[in-house]
Design a protein around this motif. Structure first.
Motif, mmCIF file in Angstrom:
data_model
loop_
_atom_site.group_PDB
_atom_site.id
_atom_site.type_symbol
_atom_site.label_atom_id
_atom_site.label_comp_id
_atom_site.label_asym_id
_atom_site.label_seq_id
_atom_site.Cartn_x
_atom_site.Cartn_y
_atom_site.Cartn_z
ATOM 1 N N LEU A 88 -4.579 19.364 21.147
ATOM 2 C CA LEU A 88 -4.368 18.364 20.051
ATOM 3 C C LEU A 88 -4.784 20.042 19.067
ATOM 4 C CD1 LEU A 88 -7.508 15.937 20.979
ATOM 5 C CD2 LEU A 88 -4.586 15.978 19.728
ATOM 6 N N ARG A 89 -5.931 20.774 20.020
ATOM 7 C CA ARG A 89 -5.968 22.151 18.640
ATOM 8 C C ARG A 89 -5.504 23.311 18.310
ATOM 9 N NH1 ARG A 89 -10.328 22.517 22.659
ATOM 10 N NH2 ARG A 89 -9.508 24.184 24.028
ATOM 11 N N ILE A 90 -4.120 23.053 19.099
ATOM 12 C CA ILE A 90 -2.485 24.116 19.338
ATOM 13 C C ILE A 90 -2.102 23.321 17.878
ATOM 14 C CG2 ILE A 90 -0.131 24.540 20.196
ATOM 15 C CD1 ILE A 90 -1.762 24.435 22.929
ATOM 16 N N GLU A 91 -2.215 21.635 18.172
ATOM 17 C CA GLU A 91 -0.940 21.354 16.720
ATOM 18 C C GLU A 91 -1.310 21.335 15.281
ATOM 19 O OE1 GLU A 91 1.393 19.590 16.722
ATOM 20 O OE2 GLU A 91 1.883 20.570 18.704
ATOM 21 N N SER A 92 -3.138 21.355 15.840
ATOM 22 C CA SER A 92 -3.783 21.192 14.454
ATOM 23 C C SER A 92 -3.717 22.302 13.666
ATOM 24 C CB SER A 92 -5.422 21.463 14.534
ATOM 25 O OG SER A 92 -5.780 22.160 15.093
ATOM 26 N N VAL A 121 -14.980 12.307 30.000
ATOM 27 C CA VAL A 121 -15.009 13.719 29.331
ATOM 28 C C VAL A 121 -14.522 13.321 27.996
ATOM 29 C CG1 VAL A 121 -14.839 16.109 29.462
ATOM 30 C CG2 VAL A 121 -15.354 14.700 31.561
ATOM 31 N N PRO A 122 -15.304 13.935 26.819
ATOM 32 C CA PRO A 122 -15.142 14.329 25.964
ATOM 33 C C PRO A 122 -14.090 15.344 25.028
ATOM 34 C CG PRO A 122 -17.843 14.774 25.521
ATOM 35 C CD PRO A 122 -17.290 14.750 27.210
ATOM 36 N N VAL A 123 -12.545 14.251 24.502
ATOM 37 C CA VAL A 123 -12.009 15.146 24.303
ATOM 38 C C VAL A 123 -12.633 15.456 22.228
ATOM 39 C CG1 VAL A 123 -9.678 14.550 23.554
ATOM 40 C CG2 VAL A 123 -10.689 14.215 25.444
ATOM 41 N N PHE A 153 1.124 2.587 15.658
ATOM 42 C CA PHE A 153 -0.116 3.091 16.421
ATOM 43 C C PHE A 153 -0.356 3.797 17.641
ATOM 44 C CE2 PHE A 153 -3.811 3.332 19.051
ATOM 45 C CZ PHE A 153 -4.666 4.281 18.250
ATOM 46 N N ASP A 154 0.957 2.962 19.153
ATOM 47 C CA ASP A 154 1.414 3.171 20.101
ATOM 48 C C ASP A 154 2.419 4.632 19.975
ATOM 49 O OD1 ASP A 154 -0.508 1.433 21.409
ATOM 50 O OD2 ASP A 154 1.423 0.465 21.810
ATOM 51 N N HIS A 155 3.215 4.049 19.422
ATOM 52 C CA HIS A 155 4.538 5.374 19.208
ATOM 53 C C HIS A 155 4.479 6.748 18.192
ATOM 54 C CE1 HIS A 155 6.361 1.211 20.627
ATOM 55 N NE2 HIS A 155 6.744 2.681 21.732
ATOM 56 N N HIS A 156 2.939 6.838 17.426
ATOM 57 C CA HIS A 156 3.068 7.983 16.701
ATOM 58 C C HIS A 156 1.346 8.521 16.098
ATOM 59 C CE1 HIS A 156 7.114 6.877 14.649
ATOM 60 N NE2 HIS A 156 6.445 5.559 14.930
ATOM 61 N N SER A 157 0.252 7.726 17.172
ATOM 62 C CA SER A 157 -0.760 8.369 16.607
ATOM 63 C C SER A 157 -0.515 9.708 18.032
ATOM 64 C CB SER A 157 -1.686 7.258 17.599
ATOM 65 O OG SER A 157 -3.207 8.175 17.889
ATOM 66 N N HIS A 158 -0.786 10.228 16.371
ATOM 67 C CA HIS A 158 -1.310 11.906 17.410
ATOM 68 C C HIS A 158 -2.164 12.228 18.818
ATOM 69 C CE1 HIS A 158 -1.249 16.324 17.235
ATOM 70 N NE2 HIS A 158 -2.509 16.054 17.316
ATOM 71 N N LEU A 159 -3.052 11.316 18.583
ATOM 72 C CA LEU A 159 -4.136 11.475 19.737
ATOM 73 C C LEU A 159 -2.943 10.425 21.054
ATOM 74 C CD1 LEU A 159 -7.203 11.691 21.708
ATOM 75 C CD2 LEU A 159 -7.696 10.021 20.194
ATOM 76 N N MET A 160 -2.812 9.630 20.544
ATOM 77 C CA MET A 160 -2.629 9.265 21.859
ATOM 78 C C MET A 160 -0.784 9.720 22.440
ATOM 79 S SD MET A 160 -3.639 5.289 22.289
ATOM 80 C CE MET A 160 -1.769 4.432 22.714
ATOM 81 N N GLN A 161 -0.096 10.464 21.541
ATOM 82 C CA GLN A 161 1.262 11.453 22.123
ATOM 83 C C GLN A 161 0.495 12.695 23.290
ATOM 84 O OE1 GLN A 161 2.913 12.053 18.516
ATOM 85 N NE2 GLN A 161 3.841 10.556 18.657
ATOM 86 N N GLN A 162 -0.608 13.334 22.411
ATOM 87 C CA GLN A 162 -1.572 14.318 23.465
ATOM 88 C C GLN A 162 -1.652 14.019 24.418
ATOM 89 O OE1 GLN A 162 -0.192 16.931 22.346
ATOM 90 N NE2 GLN A 162 0.889 16.417 20.441
ATOM 91 N N ALA A 163 -2.199 12.429 24.652
ATOM 92 C CA ALA A 163 -2.998 12.127 25.323
ATOM 93 C C ALA A 163 -2.136 11.502 26.958
ATOM 94 C CB ALA A 163 -4.332 11.227 25.212
ATOM 95 N N ARG A 164 -1.248 10.944 26.680
ATOM 96 C CA ARG A 164 -0.517 10.471 27.697
ATOM 97 C C ARG A 164 -0.308 11.157 28.811
ATOM 98 N NH1 ARG A 164 2.118 6.283 23.959
ATOM 99 N NH2 ARG A 164 0.741 3.999 23.721
#
Length: 266
Positions: free
Chosen positions: A260-264, A216-218, A94-105
């Motif tokens: 996240l929008r760009i990646e989607s 703030v919501p993401v 999860f830490d290494h492959h979660s899309h949300l985590m990767q975009q947020a860090r």
């Protein structure tokens, strides 16, 4: 004022779990407990009879998702259960492959550096507010949120920012589990409507005394709130420049949402 501790009983939705998902319910209970649990504690939390529960535990132990807790050097006699070694693999993936985590860090790290305050990424999942990641400030802060922990679902900026982003039906179902009277529900809903309009939530002393927070919501490419980005600081340090901390958190959340929008679309 919202009464968070009324005595009126409510229907417990934890027991409305299809039989085929009971094994996952047991695993989820152990995961969020933060300590080893006995079979009787698991029965109390899930409503699963002991005879059935032991079959679920045996299955989870077989696959390395649960293990017996070692107590005084005795494994077999402890009667307590905790996450097994397979949980480490799940967490690593999860830490290494979660899309949300990767975009947020990256944005979380920059927010920490610009503000000097602790920054967290939290989600709402099955009635829980879960801290996915937490970057600690080098300055002292006593805060209940740590990575992997769960927090209250009706108090604090993080919880309220997430609640304000829920669909009405999901929100109503969640509030029904909070044991709030009608007046408290109405007051909380007014707060959530204001949070939804302004795009962020602010709180002080609601979860930890002396702690101020903004959340703030993401948003994803489908305009869905995927998480909330929260900044936490001692109130004495935050209040003199709270407007700036709100602005910085909004900017960081907006950048994560844009990623996240760009990646989607790719």
């Amino acid at each position: 004022m919202i009464n968070l501790f009324p005595s009126a009983p409510v229907h417990d939705v934890r027991f409305d779990v299809p039989s085929g998902e009971r094994v996952l319910q047991v695993l989820a209970c152990v995961a969020r407990a933060g300590q080893a649990l006995s079979a009787r504690e698991l029965t109390a939390q899930t409503g699963i009879p002991l005879s059935s529960l032991y079959r679920q535990i045996a299955m989870l132990k077989k696959w390395g998702l649960l293990q017996e807790h070692v107590h005084n050097g005795q494994v077999a006699q402890s009667g307590l259960y905790e996450p097994g070694p397979m949980a480490v693999q799940l967490a690593w993936c999860f830490d290494h492959h979660s899309h949300l985590m990767q975009q947020a860090r990256e944005e979380m790290q920059q927010l920490l550096e610009r503000s000097g305050e602790s920054v967290g990424l939290l989600i709402y999942l099955h009635g829980q507010v879960i801290c996915l990641d937490m970057l600690e400030s080098p300055q002292a802060l006593r805060c209940s949120f740590t990575r992997g922990s769960t927090g209250p679902t009706a108090r604090g900026a993080s919880a309220k920012a997430l609640l304000a982003s829920l669909p009405p039906a999901v929100l109503d179902a969640q509030l029904a589990t909070q044991q709030l009277d009608d007046a408290s529900v109405a007051e909380l809903k007014q707060q959530l409507q204001k949070i939804a309009r302004q795009g962020y939530a602010v709180s002080q002393d609601e979860v930890d005394i002396g702690v101020w927070g903004v959340s703030v919501p993401v948003m994803s490419g489908t305009a869905k709130a995927e998480a909330t980005l929260s900044l936490m600081a001692p109130a004495s340090r935050a209040l003199p420049h709270s407007d700036e901390l709100i602005r910085l958190t909004q900017a960081a959340a907006a950048k994560i949402s844009q990623r996240l929008r760009i990646e989607s679309r790719i």
